[in-house]
Design a protein around this motif. Structure first.
Motif: not given
Length: 128
Positions: A54, A49, A42, A8, A40
């Motif tokens: 996330a 998100p 975040a 992330v 992802e």
């Protein structure tokens, strides 16, 4: 849960969506380097998100090992207090999932070297 890993990339966030473009580029470059790695984005505020969202999505998809990489230049207030609190809460909610927190990206030796090289190249000066 599987033994799948994910990263992330966690940033502060901003009201202007273009602010996240370097993070999206970093995510895309990571996909090139490690095509099977789930990556992802975040954000702490202003954008989605959130870190919690996330992480929850990754855990829902069966990811068991998550590394949160703070896309911050330095270890300021958010990284000293807010982020450890968020990571601790995520660990409590997702027992059995390993959630690691990397150092701020701007404090990594390779990133510092790259920033110095960029500054030197931008200055028009030459290295000694």
């Amino acid at each position: 849960m599987s033994n799948a890993h994910a990263v992330v990339l966690f940033g502060h966030g901003a009201r202007d969506p273009e602010w996240a473009r370097p993070m999206r580029r970093t995510r895309d470059h990571l996909h090139t380097l490690a095509p099977g790695l789930r990556v992802e984005l975040a954000f702490l505020e202003f954008m989605t998100p959130t870190l919690d969202e996330a992480i929850a999505a990754l855990v829902h998809d069966g990811v068991r090992h998550i590394t949160v990489v703070p896309m911050f230049i330095a270890q300021g207030g958010h990284l000293k207090s807010d982020v450890p609190r968020l990571i601790g809460a995520a660990r409590e909610r997702h027992v059995g999932c390993e959630i690691a927190l990397a150092q701020a990206v701007g404090e990594a030796d390779g990133v510092i070297a790259a920033m110095a090289e960029y500054a030197l190249a931008s200055s028009g000066a030459s290295a000694a």
